[in-house]
Scaffold this motif. Structure first.
Motif, PDB file in Angstrom:
ATOM      1  N   LEU A   1      46.854  75.186  33.071  1.00  0.00           N
ATOM      2  CA  LEU A   1      46.258  75.398  34.389  1.00  0.00           C
ATOM      3  C   LEU A   1      46.071  76.888  34.665  1.00  0.00           C
ATOM      4  CD1 LEU A   1      45.467  73.591  36.872  1.00  0.00           C
ATOM      5  CD2 LEU A   1      47.511  74.506  37.913  1.00  0.00           C
TER       6      LEU A   1
ATOM      7  N   ARG B   1      28.464  73.381  49.003  1.00  0.00           N
ATOM      8  CA  ARG B   1      28.449  74.833  49.145  1.00  0.00           C
ATOM      9  C   ARG B   1      28.802  75.273  50.556  1.00  0.00           C
ATOM     10  NH1 ARG B   1      27.325  78.955  46.100  1.00  0.00           N
ATOM     11  NH2 ARG B   1      27.213  77.642  44.267  1.00  0.00           N
TER      12      ARG B   1
ATOM     13  N   GLY C   1      38.259  79.738  37.216  1.00  0.00           N
ATOM     14  CA  GLY C   1      38.407  80.163  38.604  1.00  0.00           C
ATOM     15  C   GLY C   1      37.964  81.598  38.816  1.00  0.00           C
TER      16      GLY C   1
ATOM     17  N   VAL D   1      42.643  78.629  35.614  1.00  0.00           N
ATOM     18  CA  VAL D   1      42.470  79.393  36.847  1.00  0.00           C
ATOM     19  C   VAL D   1      41.826  80.736  36.517  1.00  0.00           C
ATOM     20  CG1 VAL D   1      43.701  80.688  38.629  1.00  0.00           C
ATOM     21  CG2 VAL D   1      44.291  78.319  38.208  1.00  0.00           C
TER      22      VAL D   1
ATOM     23  N   THR E   1      45.743  68.122  36.298  1.00  0.00           N
ATOM     24  CA  THR E   1      44.946  69.270  35.872  1.00  0.00           C
ATOM     25  C   THR E   1      43.484  68.890  35.647  1.00  0.00           C
ATOM     26  OG1 THR E   1      46.888  70.222  34.833  1.00  0.00           O
ATOM     27  CG2 THR E   1      44.772  71.100  34.148  1.00  0.00           C
ATOM     28  N   LEU E   2      43.271  67.743  34.981  1.00  0.00           N
ATOM     29  CA  LEU E   2      41.886  67.351  34.731  1.00  0.00           C
ATOM     30  C   LEU E   2      41.194  66.942  36.033  1.00  0.00           C
ATOM     31  CD1 LEU E   2      39.845  67.163  32.516  1.00  0.00           C
ATOM     32  CD2 LEU E   2      40.431  64.776  32.190  1.00  0.00           C
TER      33      LEU E   2
ATOM     34  N   THR F   1      54.213  76.426  36.855  1.00  0.00           N
ATOM     35  CA  THR F   1      52.929  75.764  36.668  1.00  0.00           C
ATOM     36  C   THR F   1      52.601  75.706  35.177  1.00  0.00           C
ATOM     37  OG1 THR F   1      51.844  77.887  36.992  1.00  0.00           O
ATOM     38  CG2 THR F   1      51.967  76.452  38.892  1.00  0.00           C
TER      39      THR F   1
ATOM     40  N   TYR G   1      35.530  76.391  41.717  1.00  0.00           N
ATOM     41  CA  TYR G   1      36.534  76.348  40.652  1.00  0.00           C
ATOM     42  C   TYR G   1      37.875  76.896  41.125  1.00  0.00           C
ATOM     43  CZ  TYR G   1      32.882  75.234  37.339  1.00  0.00           C
ATOM     44  OH  TYR G   1      31.878  74.612  36.673  1.00  0.00           O
ATOM     45  N   PHE G   2      37.837  78.052  41.731  1.00  0.00           N
ATOM     46  CA  PHE G   2      39.063  78.748  42.074  1.00  0.00           C
ATOM     47  C   PHE G   2      39.918  77.909  43.015  1.00  0.00           C
ATOM     48  CE2 PHE G   2      41.211  82.760  43.516  1.00  0.00           C
ATOM     49  CZ  PHE G   2      41.726  83.035  42.270  1.00  0.00           C
TER      50      PHE G   2
ATOM     51  N   ARG H   1      40.012  69.965  37.527  1.00  0.00           N
ATOM     52  CA  ARG H   1      38.856  70.468  36.796  1.00  0.00           C
ATOM     53  C   ARG H   1      37.599  69.686  37.177  1.00  0.00           C
ATOM     54  NH1 ARG H   1      37.447  71.700  31.403  1.00  0.00           N
ATOM     55  NH2 ARG H   1      35.349  72.510  31.653  1.00  0.00           N
TER      56      ARG H   1
ATOM     57  N   ALA I   1      45.127  66.488  29.677  1.00  0.00           N
ATOM     58  CA  ALA I   1      43.755  66.780  30.091  1.00  0.00           C
ATOM     59  C   ALA I   1      42.867  66.975  28.866  1.00  0.00           C
ATOM     60  CB  ALA I   1      43.722  68.027  30.966  1.00  0.00           C
TER      61      ALA I   1
ATOM     62  N   LEU J   1      41.529  74.597  41.313  1.00  0.00           N
ATOM     63  CA  LEU J   1      42.540  74.883  40.298  1.00  0.00           C
ATOM     64  C   LEU J   1      43.783  75.490  40.952  1.00  0.00           C
ATOM     65  CD1 LEU J   1      40.184  76.149  37.483  1.00  0.00           C
ATOM     66  CD2 LEU J   1      41.521  74.055  37.500  1.00  0.00           C
ATOM     67  N   LEU J   2      43.568  76.340  41.966  1.00  0.00           N
ATOM     68  CA  LEU J   2      44.720  76.893  42.675  1.00  0.00           C
ATOM     69  C   LEU J   2      45.469  75.804  43.431  1.00  0.00           C
ATOM     70  CD1 LEU J   2      43.971  80.354  44.277  1.00  0.00           C
ATOM     71  CD2 LEU J   2      45.310  79.778  42.263  1.00  0.00           C
TER      72      LEU J   2
ATOM     73  N   ALA K   1      45.727  72.688  42.586  1.00  0.00           N
ATOM     74  CA  ALA K   1      46.538  71.960  41.608  1.00  0.00           C
ATOM     75  C   ALA K   1      47.781  72.768  41.254  1.00  0.00           C
ATOM     76  CB  ALA K   1      45.722  71.679  40.357  1.00  0.00           C
ATOM     77  N   GLY K   2      47.606  74.081  41.091  1.00  0.00           N
ATOM     78  CA  GLY K   2      48.753  74.941  40.807  1.00  0.00           C
ATOM     79  C   GLY K   2      49.795  74.844  41.920  1.00  0.00           C
TER      80      GLY K   2
END
Lengths: 257, 242
Positions: free
Chosen positions: A95, B6, A103, A99, B193-194, A91, B206-207, B197, B185, B210-211, B213-214
């Motif tokens: 990123l 939410r 994150g 995270v 990635t962007l 990755t 957020y978590f 975001r 990004a 982003l995860l 995308a990972g």
């Protein structure tokens, strides 16, 4: 292999052209902003260097066990280390940094008791996240390299140490690790430069490193070329310094056999 | 109309249809792969040309190639992207206006392809140089003595024979290309990635995004690694130590 000498007609001409180019840049372009920002640039330079050095030291300390358990460790640990390396190498580091910062950072306030702990003042700053992300990234890449290095140490040397009754930890400390480090040394300079090239990413999570300070200069002065050229020059000098230091180091150390 | 993110579950948030953001992530992935593929292709072309120059070009060409590889290795991709995105269009437009042409614009996509191609070219030069050196000289001389055209020798003898040695390096470069697209990004170009975001900013999850995308990047890496392994087996059929 090209010869390492400047004393050839075409090289002299190239050096001359480069010198003329640099002088034109230096005198024809607008460098009036430089004195005004110089102290901030030096402060930011320190941040970059501090992040680079600390993440490399911490990352390398992590990489040694990560490489070692993949060669000799118990199955679950070896598998864990291998997954970690795959995850980091698979990755983008940008990123990974996001995270951690956006994150994990967004989850921390909801963890009970964390706000009262001694960790909290660090968790609301940006640089610990930058440091951890850079460290983990270096550990992931270097762990893979160390795995190969540990594996590449001739078995006979380890068996000989074993045969004269050395304790496994003594073998690791006196023979296995030094021989493995000796093997990675030639590639380490390149890895450090790659790590240097990863440091500007910390600017995206609000750490003011060299890259970030030049971003501010560009925004405040509206100058297009000069700050970017200066920034590129700074990284060139840093990378050149690393390469030079490693060349000296390699000449000092005994050649690997 | 405000969506209440939410109270949505992870599956709802990641669903392909809005209000889920999964579709946006996949769009980002496609854009990332396009940039990576184009940049990779440019890199291979530069690499083949550069390797040939380094092997058989004059001393000036060889030294210029060294300057190129040194610069690319030392300057962060992030700085190169800024140069391509902000400085290069300005420079081109200055030149064009002197020559009496209109202004052009370099968008994020073009800047990304350019930078990734430029960077990949430097590394690919080294990969190909090493691989071409592994082709036995006798084979090329034999083709010569048959009167084959140099270009023909290149694509009938040199390329097929060097591929087994080049594939591992090329595989590595492709993985670097896919990961380097994430840097776009920073100049506000919406790739994977962007996109993640933006999704996480809009939903405050957020978590999760982003995860996710990972996970997509990791999938690309693992699938590509398998493909290259298959390719390596294929091109090294008939080599003695494959």
């Amino acid at each position: 292999m090209p010869e390492q000498t400047l004393m050839k007609p075409h090289r002299l001409i190239m050096v001359l052209v480069a010198a003329v180019l640099v002088l034109t840049f230096a005198f024809m372009m607008d460098w009036a902003w430089l004195p005004k920002y110089s102290s901030e640039i030096f402060d930011a330079l320190w941040i970059t260097i501090a992040l680079l050095v600390s993440s490399i030291v911490a990352g390398f300390l992590l990489a040694v066990p990560i490489g070692l358990v993949q060669v000799t460790g118990p199955r679950p640990l070896a598998w864990l280390a291998m997954s970690f390396c795959t995850l980091i190498r698979g990755t983008p580091i940008l990123l990974q940094m996001w995270v951690l910062y956006y994150g994990l950072g967004s989850l921390f306030p909801y963890m009970p008791g964390l706000r009262q702990s001694w960790l909290w003042p660090y968790l609301i700053e940006a640089w610990p996240y930058a440091f951890v992300a850079l460290t983990l990234s270096f550990a992931g890449y270097e762990g893979e390299v160390m795995r190969g290095a540990f594996k590449g140490v001739p078995r006979g040397e380890l068996e000989a140490a074993h045969a004269i009754g050395m304790h496994p930890f003594t073998i690791l400390r006196r023979i296995w690790l030094p021989r493995a480090v000796q093997r990675v040394l030639p590639t380490l300079g390149g890895e450090l430069i790659l790590q240097l090239k990863a440091t500007p990413l910390v600017a995206t999570i609000a750490v003011v490193d060299v890259y970030a300070i030049f971003g501010r200069i560009r925004q405040e002065t509206f100058i297009i070329y000069e700050p970017l050229l200066m920034l590129a020059l700074i990284y060139l000098i840093l990378a050149g310094g690393i390469a030079f230091a490693f060349r000296l180091l390699e000449n000092k150390l005994p050649a690997r056999g | 109309m405000a969506t209440n993110y939410r109270e949505m579950s992870a599956a709802e948030l990641l669903s392909l249809e809005p209000p889920g953001w999964g579709g946006a992530l996949l769009d980002g992935l496609v854009v990332s792969l396009q940039v990576a593929l184009l940049g990779y292709a440019i890199g291979i072309v530069i690499g083949l040309g550069g390797a040939t120059l380094k092997r058989s070009g004059g001393p000036v060409a060889r030294d210029l190639m060294s300057v190129y590889t040194t610069f690319v290795r030392a300057i962060p991709e992030l700085v190169l992207i800024l140069l391509a995105y902000f400085a290069l269009p300005e420079l081109l437009n200055n030149v064009l206006s002197v020559a009496g042409f209109g202004r052009i614009e370099i968008n994020g996509f073009a800047a990304g392809v350019l930078v990734i191609g430029f960077v990949q070219g430097a590394y690919a030069t080294e990969v190909f140089r090493g691989a071409i050196a592994s082709v036995p000289v006798g084979h090329i001389e034999a083709a010569h003595s048959f009167g084959m055209h140099p270009l023909r020798i290149f694509h009938r003898i040199t390329i097929p024979e060097m591929l087994p040695a080049a594939i591992p390096g090329l595989s590595n470069l492709w993985l670097i290309a896919t990961k380097d697209t994430a840097l776009l990004a920073v100049v506000g170009f919406t790739e994977l990635t962007l996109a993640a975001r933006q999704a996480s900013g809009a939903t405050k999850h957020y978590f999760l995004f982003l995860l996710a995308a990972g996970g997509l990047y990791l999938m690309v890496t693992l699938v590509s690694a398998q493909l290259f392994k298959w390719l390596e087996n294929r091109v090294s059929r008939g080599t003695r130590y494959a």
